[in-house]
Design a protein around this motif. Sequence first.
Motif, PDB file in Angstrom:
ATOM      1  N   VAL A  18       0.831  -1.213   0.000  1.00  0.00           N
ATOM      2  CA  VAL A  18       0.000   0.000   0.000  1.00  0.00           C
ATOM      3  C   VAL A  18       0.858   1.253   0.000  1.00  0.00           C
ATOM      4  O   VAL A  18       0.328   2.355   0.086  1.00  0.00           O
ATOM      5  CB  VAL A  18      -0.911   0.028   1.244  1.00  0.00           C
ATOM      6  CG1 VAL A  18      -1.918  -1.090   1.163  1.00  0.00           C
ATOM      7  CG2 VAL A  18      -0.103  -0.029   2.521  1.00  0.00           C
ATOM      8  N   ARG A  19       2.160   1.130  -0.144  1.00  0.00           N
ATOM      9  CA  ARG A  19       2.995   2.335  -0.022  1.00  0.00           C
ATOM     10  C   ARG A  19       4.036   2.349  -1.125  1.00  0.00           C
ATOM     11  O   ARG A  19       4.554   1.308  -1.534  1.00  0.00           O
ATOM     12  CB  ARG A  19       3.681   2.291   1.334  1.00  0.00           C
ATOM     13  CG  ARG A  19       4.529   3.514   1.673  1.00  0.00           C
ATOM     14  CD  ARG A  19       5.092   3.358   3.086  1.00  0.00           C
ATOM     15  NE  ARG A  19       5.886   2.132   3.171  1.00  0.00           N
ATOM     16  CZ  ARG A  19       7.158   2.040   2.775  1.00  0.00           C
ATOM     17  NH1 ARG A  19       7.735   3.092   2.215  1.00  0.00           N
ATOM     18  NH2 ARG A  19       7.827   0.908   2.898  1.00  0.00           N
ATOM     19  N   GLN A  20       4.280   3.548  -1.658  1.00  0.00           N
ATOM     20  CA  GLN A  20       5.363   3.675  -2.648  1.00  0.00           C
ATOM     21  C   GLN A  20       5.888   5.096  -2.563  1.00  0.00           C
ATOM     22  O   GLN A  20       5.123   6.055  -2.519  1.00  0.00           O
ATOM     23  CB  GLN A  20       4.825   3.428  -4.066  1.00  0.00           C
ATOM     24  CG  GLN A  20       5.898   3.528  -5.145  1.00  0.00           C
ATOM     25  CD  GLN A  20       5.329   3.151  -6.483  1.00  0.00           C
ATOM     26  OE1 GLN A  20       4.721   2.103  -6.620  1.00  0.00           O
ATOM     27  NE2 GLN A  20       5.470   4.035  -7.451  1.00  0.00           N
ATOM     28  N   ASN A  21       7.191   5.261  -2.563  1.00  0.00           N
ATOM     29  CA  ASN A  21       7.790   6.587  -2.472  1.00  0.00           C
ATOM     30  C   ASN A  21       7.935   7.209  -3.850  1.00  0.00           C
ATOM     31  O   ASN A  21       8.367   6.536  -4.795  1.00  0.00           O
ATOM     32  CB  ASN A  21       9.192   6.457  -1.839  1.00  0.00           C
ATOM     33  CG  ASN A  21       9.761   7.861  -1.622  1.00  0.00           C
ATOM     34  OD1 ASN A  21      10.291   8.438  -2.540  1.00  0.00           O
ATOM     35  ND2 ASN A  21       9.612   8.360  -0.411  1.00  0.00           N
ATOM     36  N   ILE A  22       7.536   8.463  -3.960  1.00  0.00           N
ATOM     37  CA  ILE A  22       7.671   9.080  -5.290  1.00  0.00           C
ATOM     38  C   ILE A  22       8.580  10.299  -5.222  1.00  0.00           C
ATOM     39  O   ILE A  22       8.659  11.061  -6.188  1.00  0.00           O
ATOM     40  CB  ILE A  22       6.300   9.504  -5.853  1.00  0.00           C
ATOM     41  CG1 ILE A  22       5.537  10.413  -4.872  1.00  0.00           C
ATOM     42  CG2 ILE A  22       5.454   8.290  -6.165  1.00  0.00           C
ATOM     43  CD1 ILE A  22       4.233  10.936  -5.464  1.00  0.00           C
ATOM     44  N   GLY A  54      13.873  19.445 -15.026  1.00  0.00           N
ATOM     45  CA  GLY A  54      13.129  18.855 -13.911  1.00  0.00           C
ATOM     46  C   GLY A  54      12.744  17.423 -14.183  1.00  0.00           C
ATOM     47  O   GLY A  54      13.284  16.775 -15.081  1.00  0.00           O
ATOM     48  N   ARG A  55      11.777  16.921 -13.393  1.00  0.00           N
ATOM     49  CA  ARG A  55      11.395  15.520 -13.564  1.00  0.00           C
ATOM     50  C   ARG A  55       9.932  15.340 -13.193  1.00  0.00           C
ATOM     51  O   ARG A  55       9.307  16.227 -12.603  1.00  0.00           O
ATOM     52  CB  ARG A  55      12.260  14.627 -12.685  1.00  0.00           C
ATOM     53  CG  ARG A  55      12.047  14.829 -11.200  1.00  0.00           C
ATOM     54  CD  ARG A  55      12.881  13.857 -10.393  1.00  0.00           C
ATOM     55  NE  ARG A  55      12.546  13.931  -8.976  1.00  0.00           N
ATOM     56  CZ  ARG A  55      13.123  14.777  -8.127  1.00  0.00           C
ATOM     57  NH1 ARG A  55      14.038  15.610  -8.562  1.00  0.00           N
ATOM     58  NH2 ARG A  55      12.752  14.794  -6.855  1.00  0.00           N
ATOM     59  N   PHE A  56       9.401  14.154 -13.542  1.00  0.00           N
ATOM     60  CA  PHE A  56       7.990  13.871 -13.268  1.00  0.00           C
ATOM     61  C   PHE A  56       7.897  12.386 -12.954  1.00  0.00           C
ATOM     62  O   PHE A  56       8.399  11.552 -13.716  1.00  0.00           O
ATOM     63  CB  PHE A  56       7.137  14.222 -14.486  1.00  0.00           C
ATOM     64  CG  PHE A  56       5.656  14.223 -14.237  1.00  0.00           C
ATOM     65  CD1 PHE A  56       4.833  13.227 -14.740  1.00  0.00           C
ATOM     66  CD2 PHE A  56       5.073  15.231 -13.478  1.00  0.00           C
ATOM     67  CE1 PHE A  56       3.468  13.234 -14.500  1.00  0.00           C
ATOM     68  CE2 PHE A  56       3.705  15.246 -13.235  1.00  0.00           C
ATOM     69  CZ  PHE A  56       2.909  14.242 -13.747  1.00  0.00           C
ATOM     70  N   THR A  57       7.301  12.049 -11.799  1.00  0.00           N
ATOM     71  CA  THR A  57       7.242  10.650 -11.361  1.00  0.00           C
ATOM     72  C   THR A  57       5.788  10.288 -11.115  1.00  0.00           C
ATOM     73  O   THR A  57       5.069  11.062 -10.487  1.00  0.00           O
ATOM     74  CB  THR A  57       8.027  10.503 -10.038  1.00  0.00           C
ATOM     75  OG1 THR A  57       9.308  11.090 -10.198  1.00  0.00           O
ATOM     76  CG2 THR A  57       8.133   9.058  -9.627  1.00  0.00           C
ATOM     77  N   LEU A  98      -7.647   5.684  -7.936  1.00  0.00           N
ATOM     78  CA  LEU A  98      -6.923   6.942  -7.801  1.00  0.00           C
ATOM     79  C   LEU A  98      -5.478   6.704  -8.205  1.00  0.00           C
ATOM     80  O   LEU A  98      -5.010   5.559  -8.214  1.00  0.00           O
ATOM     81  CB  LEU A  98      -6.965   7.407  -6.330  1.00  0.00           C
ATOM     82  CG  LEU A  98      -8.321   7.818  -5.770  1.00  0.00           C
ATOM     83  CD1 LEU A  98      -8.200   8.071  -4.278  1.00  0.00           C
ATOM     84  CD2 LEU A  98      -8.846   9.055  -6.474  1.00  0.00           C
ATOM     85  N   SER A  99      -4.790   7.792  -8.536  1.00  0.00           N
ATOM     86  CA  SER A  99      -3.349   7.710  -8.775  1.00  0.00           C
ATOM     87  C   SER A  99      -2.731   9.044  -8.370  1.00  0.00           C
ATOM     88  O   SER A  99      -3.459   9.972  -8.024  1.00  0.00           O
ATOM     89  CB  SER A  99      -3.055   7.400 -10.247  1.00  0.00           C
ATOM     90  OG  SER A  99      -3.542   8.440 -11.061  1.00  0.00           O
ATOM     91  N   ALA A 100      -1.406   9.113  -8.419  1.00  0.00           N
ATOM     92  CA  ALA A 100      -0.745  10.345  -7.983  1.00  0.00           C
ATOM     93  C   ALA A 100       0.511  10.543  -8.812  1.00  0.00           C
ATOM     94  O   ALA A 100       0.919   9.651  -9.554  1.00  0.00           O
ATOM     95  CB  ALA A 100      -0.395  10.244  -6.497  1.00  0.00           C
TER      96      ALA A 100
END
Lengths: 258, 186
Positions: B11-15, B29-32, B47-49
């Motif tokens: 349930v967890r992921q670092n972005i 820059g960047r986009f994750t 949902l997403s982020a």
Amino acid sequence: QQQGECQLNRLSPQEPTTRIQAEAGVTELWDQNNQQFQCAGVSLIRHVIQSRGMLLPSYVNTPLLAYVERGRGFYGIMQSGCPETFQSSQQMQQGERGAGSRFQDRHQRIGQFRQGDIIAFPAGAAHWAYNEGNEELVLVCLEDSSNNANQLGQFSRRFFIAGNPQQGQQQQGQYGGKSLRRERFESGNVFNGFDVEVLAEAFGVDREIARRLQGQDDQRGHIVNIQQGLRVVRPPFSQEQEEREERQEQGQYGPRMN
Amino acid sequence: GIEETICSAKVRQNIDNPSRADIYNPHAGRFTTVNSLTLPILSFLRLSAARGVLYRDSIMAPHWVTNAHKVIYITKGESRIQIVDHRGQAVLDDRVRQGQVVVVPQNYAVVKHAETEGCEWVEFNTNDNAMINTLSGRTSAIRGLPVDVIANSYQISRDEARRLKFNREETLIFRSSGRARSSERV
């Protein structure tokens, strides 16, 4: 749909209520405020495009099914990130014949359609269409506003990415009053709302070209006439045409070298 | 078994980690992103982020999200954000700062321009696999159009149409020349 919208005691045949005239065609709209359309959660439009007319690129917040009632032509659906698989090569291509100039281009897939076809356009995918036949092209389109791909409320909205649709002539039917639907054709394109400088930066072009993106001086409406015909990279329309072209090429270069 | 139930679902992921970037431009820059493909439980949430970082004088390409509303929360710096609706009206043209939130409705066109300082934000999308369609750059809708369609749509020459189409090779994050800084064009 609101529960109340489906309390239909009587059904009746519906005519388009609005006509939006443009340079090379007209779009007729059925009013989606009508209870029957509200209940079904759909809206209907009909594009009538003259020969050599092109419906400018736009995208809608709903999936769309189009039926080709009459005529033939070709269309493009831009899915961001899809490769440009239609590419002119160094040898001569059909587009160059007789034109004397080297036609170079590469773009996403082009589809061809003819009478009787059904074409599916995903929600949010920019698309355009061109009438390459000699007769009128009639496209009857259903927009599924109640589809869960639409999160933008119960009306479908069309976002143009070119031209100045507000230049179309609107004629209002018996319903009167301003409806959200008509607003779709009384508007500019999405570039119109951006700062010209930012556009110039985003595209890496000069200010003048960025300004042309906004189309503020464009008087043609949402269906434009392309007098000289549209040159794109695409396969022959049919088997016979392909064989005819092959024969022509053999005539021009002798037997086809393997 | 239990390993396949929601009880043991990840349930967890670092972005925040730059090395996880999906799109990276060393000068801009960047986009994750994190979506149901990288964090399966999101398909249940629908949902997403995503996490965005723009350096000073950089632009995130004008784009629209085809299948989701987007809620942007600025975590650092500021950016000029313009949002345009289907009428071609700018419904937002503002400098959004740290701590502020902006909603971008589905299909509304949006552009971000980090001018005098960089900007970092997190965005939440109401779809577990939000899809961005860009309007400029190598993977854009404009790039997918035939030159003739562009030339005739915008009433410009074929050569100008080619420039519109090919001048930007990046995909989403661009370096800007600073010419577009609105704060200095007053």
